[in-house]
Scaffold this motif. Sequence first.
Motif, PDB file in Angstrom:
ATOM      1  N   ASN A   1       0.820  -1.210   0.000  1.00  0.00           N
ATOM      2  CA  ASN A   1       0.000   0.000   0.000  1.00  0.00           C
ATOM      3  C   ASN A   1       0.855   1.260   0.000  1.00  0.00           C
ATOM      4  OD1 ASN A   1      -2.196  -1.789   0.455  1.00  0.00           O
ATOM      5  ND2 ASN A   1      -1.780  -1.710   2.647  1.00  0.00           N
TER       6      ASN A   1
ATOM      7  N   TYR B   1      -8.750  -0.119  15.620  1.00  0.00           N
ATOM      8  CA  TYR B   1      -7.293  -0.006  15.714  1.00  0.00           C
ATOM      9  C   TYR B   1      -6.948   1.469  15.688  1.00  0.00           C
ATOM     10  CZ  TYR B   1      -2.387  -0.672  14.374  1.00  0.00           C
ATOM     11  OH  TYR B   1      -1.022  -0.653  14.334  1.00  0.00           O
TER      12      TYR B   1
ATOM     13  N   PHE C   1      -4.589   6.723  -3.094  1.00  0.00           N
ATOM     14  CA  PHE C   1      -3.816   5.612  -2.571  1.00  0.00           C
ATOM     15  C   PHE C   1      -3.785   4.478  -3.581  1.00  0.00           C
ATOM     16  CE2 PHE C   1      -7.265   2.732  -1.297  1.00  0.00           C
ATOM     17  CZ  PHE C   1      -8.343   3.599  -1.209  1.00  0.00           C
ATOM     18  N   SER C   2      -2.869   3.555  -3.341  1.00  0.00           N
ATOM     19  CA  SER C   2      -2.698   2.424  -4.238  1.00  0.00           C
ATOM     20  C   SER C   2      -2.430   1.177  -3.406  1.00  0.00           C
ATOM     21  CB  SER C   2      -1.523   2.673  -5.186  1.00  0.00           C
ATOM     22  OG  SER C   2      -1.177   1.500  -5.885  1.00  0.00           O
ATOM     23  N   TYR C   3      -3.115   0.090  -3.704  1.00  0.00           N
ATOM     24  CA  TYR C   3      -2.914  -1.132  -2.944  1.00  0.00           C
ATOM     25  C   TYR C   3      -2.187  -2.198  -3.764  1.00  0.00           C
ATOM     26  CZ  TYR C   3      -7.255  -2.142  -5.415  1.00  0.00           C
ATOM     27  OH  TYR C   3      -8.213  -2.286  -6.380  1.00  0.00           O
TER      28      TYR C   3
ATOM     29  N   GLY D   1      -1.217  -1.714  11.303  1.00  0.00           N
ATOM     30  CA  GLY D   1      -1.607  -0.861  10.192  1.00  0.00           C
ATOM     31  C   GLY D   1      -0.769   0.385  10.129  1.00  0.00           C
ATOM     32  N   GLU D   2       0.420   0.325  10.698  1.00  0.00           N
ATOM     33  CA  GLU D   2       1.273   1.508  10.777  1.00  0.00           C
ATOM     34  C   GLU D   2       1.625   2.018   9.388  1.00  0.00           C
ATOM     35  OE1 GLU D   2       4.955   0.581  12.586  1.00  0.00           O
ATOM     36  OE2 GLU D   2       5.868   2.536  12.191  1.00  0.00           O
ATOM     37  N   LEU D   3       1.549   3.336   9.242  1.00  0.00           N
ATOM     38  CA  LEU D   3       2.013   3.989   8.021  1.00  0.00           C
ATOM     39  C   LEU D   3       3.428   4.509   8.239  1.00  0.00           C
ATOM     40  CD1 LEU D   3      -0.957   3.852   7.109  1.00  0.00           C
ATOM     41  CD2 LEU D   3      -0.733   6.203   6.285  1.00  0.00           C
TER      42      LEU D   3
ATOM     43  N   TYR E   1      -0.785  12.144   0.783  1.00  0.00           N
ATOM     44  CA  TYR E   1      -1.573  13.073   1.592  1.00  0.00           C
ATOM     45  C   TYR E   1      -1.088  14.496   1.324  1.00  0.00           C
ATOM     46  CZ  TYR E   1      -3.083   9.199   4.628  1.00  0.00           C
ATOM     47  OH  TYR E   1      -3.632   8.038   5.129  1.00  0.00           O
TER      48      TYR E   1
ATOM     49  N   PHE F   1       0.411   5.767  -0.294  1.00  0.00           N
ATOM     50  CA  PHE F   1      -0.553   6.843  -0.098  1.00  0.00           C
ATOM     51  C   PHE F   1       0.085   8.202  -0.410  1.00  0.00           C
ATOM     52  CE2 PHE F   1      -3.338   4.149   2.538  1.00  0.00           C
ATOM     53  CZ  PHE F   1      -2.440   3.200   2.997  1.00  0.00           C
TER      54      PHE F   1
ATOM     55  N   LEU G   1       2.788  14.631   1.612  1.00  0.00           N
ATOM     56  CA  LEU G   1       3.394  13.507   2.328  1.00  0.00           C
ATOM     57  C   LEU G   1       3.044  12.200   1.647  1.00  0.00           C
ATOM     58  CD1 LEU G   1       2.563  14.649   5.945  1.00  0.00           C
ATOM     59  CD2 LEU G   1       4.864  14.353   5.048  1.00  0.00           C
TER      60      LEU G   1
ATOM     61  N   GLN H   1      -9.823  -2.242  10.767  1.00  0.00           N
ATOM     62  CA  GLN H   1      -9.021  -3.215  10.036  1.00  0.00           C
ATOM     63  C   GLN H   1      -9.845  -4.354   9.462  1.00  0.00           C
ATOM     64  OE1 GLN H   1      -5.493  -3.978  12.660  1.00  0.00           O
ATOM     65  NE2 GLN H   1      -4.481  -2.882  11.009  1.00  0.00           N
TER      66      GLN H   1
ATOM     67  N   LEU I   1      -6.250  12.725   2.571  1.00  0.00           N
ATOM     68  CA  LEU I   1      -5.831  11.711   1.609  1.00  0.00           C
ATOM     69  C   LEU I   1      -6.209  12.121   0.183  1.00  0.00           C
ATOM     70  CD1 LEU I   1      -4.627   8.864   1.207  1.00  0.00           C
ATOM     71  CD2 LEU I   1      -6.949   7.963   1.495  1.00  0.00           C
TER      72      LEU I   1
ATOM     73  N   ARG J   1      -2.990  -5.489   3.893  1.00  0.00           N
ATOM     74  CA  ARG J   1      -4.146  -5.434   4.789  1.00  0.00           C
ATOM     75  C   ARG J   1      -4.094  -6.502   5.879  1.00  0.00           C
ATOM     76  NH1 ARG J   1     -10.079  -4.685   2.828  1.00  0.00           N
ATOM     77  NH2 ARG J   1      -8.968  -3.779   1.092  1.00  0.00           N
TER      78      ARG J   1
ATOM     79  N   PHE K   1       5.999   7.222   6.805  1.00  0.00           N
ATOM     80  CA  PHE K   1       5.939   8.449   6.029  1.00  0.00           C
ATOM     81  C   PHE K   1       7.308   8.884   5.526  1.00  0.00           C
ATOM     82  CE2 PHE K   1       1.645  10.107   6.439  1.00  0.00           C
ATOM     83  CZ  PHE K   1       1.137   9.392   7.499  1.00  0.00           C
ATOM     84  N   GLY K   2       7.273   9.579   4.384  1.00  0.00           N
ATOM     85  CA  GLY K   2       8.459  10.274   3.927  1.00  0.00           C
ATOM     86  C   GLY K   2       8.599  11.601   4.654  1.00  0.00           C
TER      87      GLY K   2
END
Lengths: 115, 113
Positions: free
Chosen positions: A31, B32, A48-50, A102-104, A35, A33, A90, B95, A45, A97, A106-107
Amino acid sequence: DVKVTQSSRYLVKRTGEKVFLECVQDMDHENMFWYRQDPGLGLRLIYFSYDVKMKEKGDIPEGYSVSREKKERFSLILESASTNQTSMYLCASSQDRGASTGELFFGEGSRLTVL
Amino acid sequence: GESVGLHLPTLSVQEGDNSIINCAYSNSASDYFIWYKQESGKGPQFIIDIRSNMDKRQGQRVTVLLNKTVKHLSLQIAATQPGDSAVYFCAENNQGGSYIPTFGRGTSLIVHP
């Protein structure tokens, strides 16, 4: 050390120019994203791309497009930049998934000024 | 759509004090939650997360509390240091559904030496 790299930290463009913001991640994440961050509005947002070649609109896609030709790279395109697109952009990535978190990641951000 | 919000946009504390940053969420299906810290000129970084089957989780100097009854989340920072000065974001996620987190607007924490 895992990393999301945005190619440009600061850009200044003129109204009507085409702008490319590049983002690369080295974590083999599915995934990715984009932002934009504006004072008082938090993170919104854009797209995004999965998966490779897949993209989905976020909350504010108007005036933007994206490209994901390779898994590690996600590009944000402003076809014709306008002054209201002056912002901090960002990029982020996350695991699939089914991952345990589910941590993102970031740059550092790309600050775009459109004159 | 659903929103995640913060009660206070700015929090000023003295070095050594404990800090509490609050967050309200409205999506009862969220299961979550993550707190991020964003230092000046940098992207947000993960601090701590919590799942909806817990009401408390502790890290190093940080504790997250989750009250599902009132849909409230808080981040507690013990013995706040100048290096803790940053903008803090909460994010919620369902989730079981979308993996797209919803972010709050952020709280700016200012630590005075």
